[in-house]
Write a protein that holds these residues in place. Sequence first.
Motif, short mmCIF file in Angstrom:
data_model
loop_
_atom_site.label_atom_id
_atom_site.label_comp_id
_atom_site.label_asym_id
_atom_site.label_seq_id
_atom_site.Cartn_x
_atom_site.Cartn_y
_atom_site.Cartn_z
N MET A 186 0.83 -1.18 0.00
CA MET A 186 0.00 0.00 0.00
C MET A 186 0.88 1.25 0.00
SD MET A 186 -2.98 0.97 2.64
CE MET A 186 -2.49 2.37 3.58
N MET A 187 0.51 2.22 -0.80
CA MET A 187 1.27 3.45 -0.92
C MET A 187 0.79 4.44 0.14
SD MET A 187 1.69 5.84 -4.29
CE MET A 187 1.03 4.50 -5.22
N THR A 188 1.72 5.01 0.91
CA THR A 188 1.33 5.93 1.97
C THR A 188 1.33 7.39 1.51
OG1 THR A 188 3.59 6.07 2.76
CG2 THR A 188 2.17 4.41 3.78
N ASP A 189 2.07 7.70 0.45
CA ASP A 189 2.15 9.09 -0.02
C ASP A 189 2.07 9.12 -1.55
OD1 ASP A 189 2.44 11.78 -0.27
OD2 ASP A 189 4.42 11.88 0.65
N PRO A 190 0.86 9.15 -2.10
CA PRO A 190 0.71 9.13 -3.56
C PRO A 190 1.28 10.35 -4.26
CG PRO A 190 -1.44 9.17 -2.47
CD PRO A 190 -0.41 9.09 -1.41
N ILE A 191 1.30 11.51 -3.60
CA ILE A 191 1.85 12.71 -4.24
C ILE A 191 3.36 12.57 -4.38
CG2 ILE A 191 2.14 15.20 -4.05
CD1 ILE A 191 -0.53 15.23 -2.54
N ALA A 192 4.01 12.04 -3.35
CA ALA A 192 5.46 11.81 -3.44
C ALA A 192 5.77 10.80 -4.53
CB ALA A 192 6.00 11.32 -2.10
N ASP A 193 4.92 9.80 -4.69
CA ASP A 193 5.11 8.82 -5.76
C ASP A 193 5.01 9.49 -7.13
OD1 ASP A 193 5.18 6.03 -6.88
OD2 ASP A 193 3.18 6.63 -7.56
N MET A 194 4.04 10.38 -7.30
CA MET A 194 3.90 11.10 -8.56
C MET A 194 5.12 11.97 -8.85
SD MET A 194 1.02 13.88 -9.59
CE MET A 194 1.69 15.42 -10.09
N LEU A 195 5.58 12.70 -7.84
CA LEU A 195 6.74 13.57 -8.02
C LEU A 195 8.00 12.76 -8.34
CD1 LEU A 195 6.09 16.09 -5.12
CD2 LEU A 195 5.66 16.44 -7.55
N THR A 196 8.13 11.60 -7.71
CA THR A 196 9.27 10.73 -7.98
C THR A 196 9.22 10.19 -9.40
OG1 THR A 196 9.44 10.13 -5.66
CG2 THR A 196 10.48 8.65 -7.23
N ARG A 197 8.05 9.82 -9.86
CA ARG A 197 7.92 9.34 -11.24
C ARG A 197 8.27 10.43 -12.25
NH1 ARG A 197 3.19 4.94 -11.93
NH2 ARG A 197 3.26 4.03 -9.87
N ILE A 198 7.84 11.66 -11.97
CA ILE A 198 8.17 12.78 -12.86
C ILE A 198 9.68 13.03 -12.84
CG2 ILE A 198 7.93 15.27 -13.18
CD1 ILE A 198 5.03 14.98 -12.19
N ARG A 199 10.28 13.05 -11.65
CA ARG A 199 11.73 13.28 -11.52
C ARG A 199 12.51 12.20 -12.26
NH1 ARG A 199 12.39 12.07 -6.49
NH2 ARG A 199 11.70 14.06 -5.66
N ASN A 200 12.14 10.94 -12.05
CA ASN A 200 12.86 9.83 -12.70
C ASN A 200 12.70 9.86 -14.21
OD1 ASN A 200 13.72 8.95 -10.22
ND2 ASN A 200 12.19 7.33 -10.04
N ALA A 201 11.50 10.18 -14.69
CA ALA A 201 11.28 10.25 -16.14
C ALA A 201 12.09 11.39 -16.75
CB ALA A 201 9.80 10.42 -16.43
N ALA A 202 12.18 12.51 -16.05
CA ALA A 202 12.95 13.65 -16.57
C ALA A 202 14.44 13.31 -16.60
CB ALA A 202 12.70 14.89 -15.72
N LEU A 203 14.93 12.64 -15.56
CA LEU A 203 16.34 12.27 -15.53
C LEU A 203 16.68 11.24 -16.60
CD1 LEU A 203 16.99 12.09 -11.69
CD2 LEU A 203 17.88 13.78 -13.30
N ALA A 204 15.72 10.36 -16.92
CA ALA A 204 15.94 9.34 -17.94
C ALA A 204 15.59 9.84 -19.34
CB ALA A 204 15.11 8.10 -17.61
#
Length: 131
Positions: A1-19
Amino acid sequence: MMTDPIADMLTRIRNAALARHDRTEVPASRIKAAVAEILKSEGFIADVRETEGEGPKKLTIVLKYGRDRQSAIDGVRRVSRPGRRVYVRHDRIPRVFSGLGISILSTSRGLMSDRDARRLKMGGELICEVW
């Protein structure tokens, strides 16, 4: 279960931008859509679309790049977390990189950027910073 969905979204954006990916997908919610719309209006992402398919709805976030595939997003930081909420008054809203970045706040009038919150003299929960 995900406890912080906003942090997950921001991490996905950050990782996609870096890649250097063109787009990324995140599970949809109203607050994530509002954060993405603010990022779009401030010029950090190119587009955001809600896609339906098999299973739950998803937000497709199209990333924005400049010359030489330089990402419009240099960094993202989650400020207020489920374990440590951070609230600020309108006169205490931090300036991110002297105004080159933005803060996103959750106010009584909904989510808004730091500039809008200062203009309306509204404080609230400091969701994240983007630069």
